[in-house]
Design an enzyme around this catalytic site. Structure first.
Site, PDB file in Angstrom:
ATOM      1  N   GLN A 223       0.824  -1.222   0.000  1.00  0.00           N
ATOM      2  CA  GLN A 223       0.000   0.000   0.000  1.00  0.00           C
ATOM      3  C   GLN A 223       0.851   1.262   0.000  1.00  0.00           C
ATOM      4  OE1 GLN A 223      -0.531  -2.660   1.949  1.00  0.00           O
ATOM      5  NE2 GLN A 223      -2.685  -2.980   2.376  1.00  0.00           N
TER       6      GLN A 223
ATOM      7  N   ASP B 158      -6.504   1.154  12.450  1.00  0.00           N
ATOM      8  CA  ASP B 158      -7.710   0.364  12.139  1.00  0.00           C
ATOM      9  C   ASP B 158      -8.587   0.144  13.366  1.00  0.00           C
ATOM     10  OD1 ASP B 158      -5.603  -0.461   9.964  1.00  0.00           O
ATOM     11  OD2 ASP B 158      -7.612  -0.868   9.177  1.00  0.00           O
TER      12      ASP B 158
HETATM   13  O1  MRU Z   1      -5.405  -3.775   4.735  1.00  0.00           O
HETATM   14  P1  MRU Z   1      -5.684  -2.321   4.516  1.00  0.00           P
HETATM   15  O2  MRU Z   1      -5.012  -1.770   3.298  1.00  0.00           O
HETATM   16  O3  MRU Z   1      -7.168  -2.005   4.553  1.00  0.00           O
HETATM   17  O4  MRU Z   1      -5.033  -1.610   5.774  1.00  0.00           O
HETATM   18  C1  MRU Z   1      -5.105  -0.228   5.884  1.00  0.00           C
HETATM   19  C2  MRU Z   1      -4.368   0.330   7.026  1.00  0.00           C
HETATM   20  O5  MRU Z   1      -3.810  -0.366   7.840  1.00  0.00           O
HETATM   21  C3  MRU Z   1      -4.435   1.823   7.180  1.00  0.00           C
HETATM   22  O6  MRU Z   1      -3.257   2.317   7.716  1.00  0.00           O
HETATM   23  C4  MRU Z   1      -5.596   2.162   8.126  1.00  0.00           C
HETATM   24  O7  MRU Z   1      -6.772   1.525   7.705  1.00  0.00           O
HETATM   25  C5  MRU Z   1      -5.828   3.622   8.215  1.00  0.00           C
HETATM   26  S1  MRU Z   1      -6.517   4.289   6.715  1.00  0.00           S
HETATM   27  C6  MRU Z   1      -6.858   5.914   7.002  1.00  0.00           C
END
Ligand code: MRU
EC number: 5.3.1.23
Length: 330
Positions: free
Chosen positions: A179, A220
């Protein structure tokens, strides 16, 4: 320009397909709540606030089709386990669950609008912590497309520029889904920021060799004591930051707090298919049948977090007190 994360168009939910970024800007249209649940679990849409808003629109689709709303709620709730924003959004939708489709759509649109305003406020509150010329390290993508817009961690960076501060950003690549390498670098480049990608294992060395002024990450789920679940690798980053005396900030909306959990021990951590590690984006890198452990998130102890940047202000330790006060005041 970074495209919108989601659009509600003629009774359908159009999602930016984050799996295609940065190679292509394409969209996935969801016509049913099952389409939305699938888009969340397959990471078409990702990032804690974004999946909350997407789930709210999933409820809107279910009501338009006259579906069993309880069943739709359960399906959406179980689409991903760690980000509590999903549950939070569905709880907000509960207040209109027995009402007309128009009322349910209006509530989803309200959550969408509110999330954008909240991210603006997070950015503005966090900006005050960053001085002009700072070097900032971030992990995963907590940007505009992980939210309804602007972003949480990247929202702070965007607000810095809006106030005339120049910042240099390092983005962890963020194995295994990349990401940081794919989404954060693309978002920041689209908006003309100075960004350099490093692979995850380089972060501690970066702190040793380059003067990193702060780490800013999203979240999260945050327990009542400040323990913070975020993308796998965040915990290690917090340890490196502590060892180097680098402030470690978490930027997140109040919808990410879970006061039913006294500590991070109770946060459910999603484990994803080992093929994400063996064969990222379909390219087999590891021996075919090698054992892989693939937790998608980890938990950073609250004691490693210098401050939590929210829409209502910057929370400081002791988090048991500051978090409870912030939630009570809304
Ligand atoms: O697995 P993902 O890509 O959904 O994980 C996303 C994250 O860990 C982000 O850092 C988190 O959701 C914060 S987004 C503002």
């Amino acid at each position: 320009m970074v495209p919108e994360t989601f659009k509600w168009l003629d009774g359908e939910l159009v999602l930016l397909d984050q799996r295609a970024i940065p190679w292509e800007t394409c969209f996935v249209t969801c016509k049913t709540y099952e389409d939305v649940a699938k888009a969340i679990s397959s990471m078409v849409v990702r990032g804690a606030p974004a999946i909350g808003v997407a789930a709210a629109y999933g409820m809107a689709l279910a009501s338009l089709a006259g579906e069993d709303m309880k069943r739709a709620r359960e399906t959406l709730l179980s689409s991903r386990p760690t980000a509590v924003n999903l549950r939070w959004a569905l709880e907000r939708m509960d207040s209109v669950i027995d009402r007309s489709p128009d009322d349910i759509i209006a509530m989803a649109q309200r959550l969408h609008r509110e999330d954008l305003e909240i991210n603006r406020a997070i950015g503005d509150n966090g900006e005050a912590l960053v001085s002009d010329g700072s070097v900032i390290l971030t992990h995963c993508n907590a940007g505009a497309i992980a939210t309804a817009g602007w972003g949480t961690a990247l929202g702070v960076i965007r607000s810095c520029r809006e106030r005339g501060k120049s910042v240099k950003v390092y983005a962890d690549e963020t194995r295994p889904r990349l990401q940081g390498g794919l989404l954060t670098s693309w978002e920041l480049m689209e908006d003309g920021f100075d960004v350099t990608v490093i692979s995850d294992g380089m972060a501690a060395w970066l702190m040793k060799k380059v003067s990193v002024d702060c780490v800013i990450v999203g979240a999260d789920r945050i327990a009542a004591n400040g323990d913070t679940a975020n993308k796998i690798g965040t915990y290690g980053l917090s340890l490196a930051a502590k060892a180097h005396g680098v402030p470690f900030y978490v930027a997140a909306p109040l919808s990410t707090f879970d006061l039913s959990l006294s500590s991070g021990d109770g946060i459910p951590i999603e484990e994803r298919d080992g093929d994400e590690v063996r064969a990222p984006y379909g390219k087999r890198l590891l021996p075919e049948d090698v054992e892989v452990w693939n937790p998608a998130f980890d938990v950073t102890p609250g004691e490693n977090v210098t401050a939590i940047i929210t829409e209502v202000g910057v929370l400081r330790p002791p988090y048991g007190v500051s978090i409870a006060k912030a939630i009570k005041e809304i």
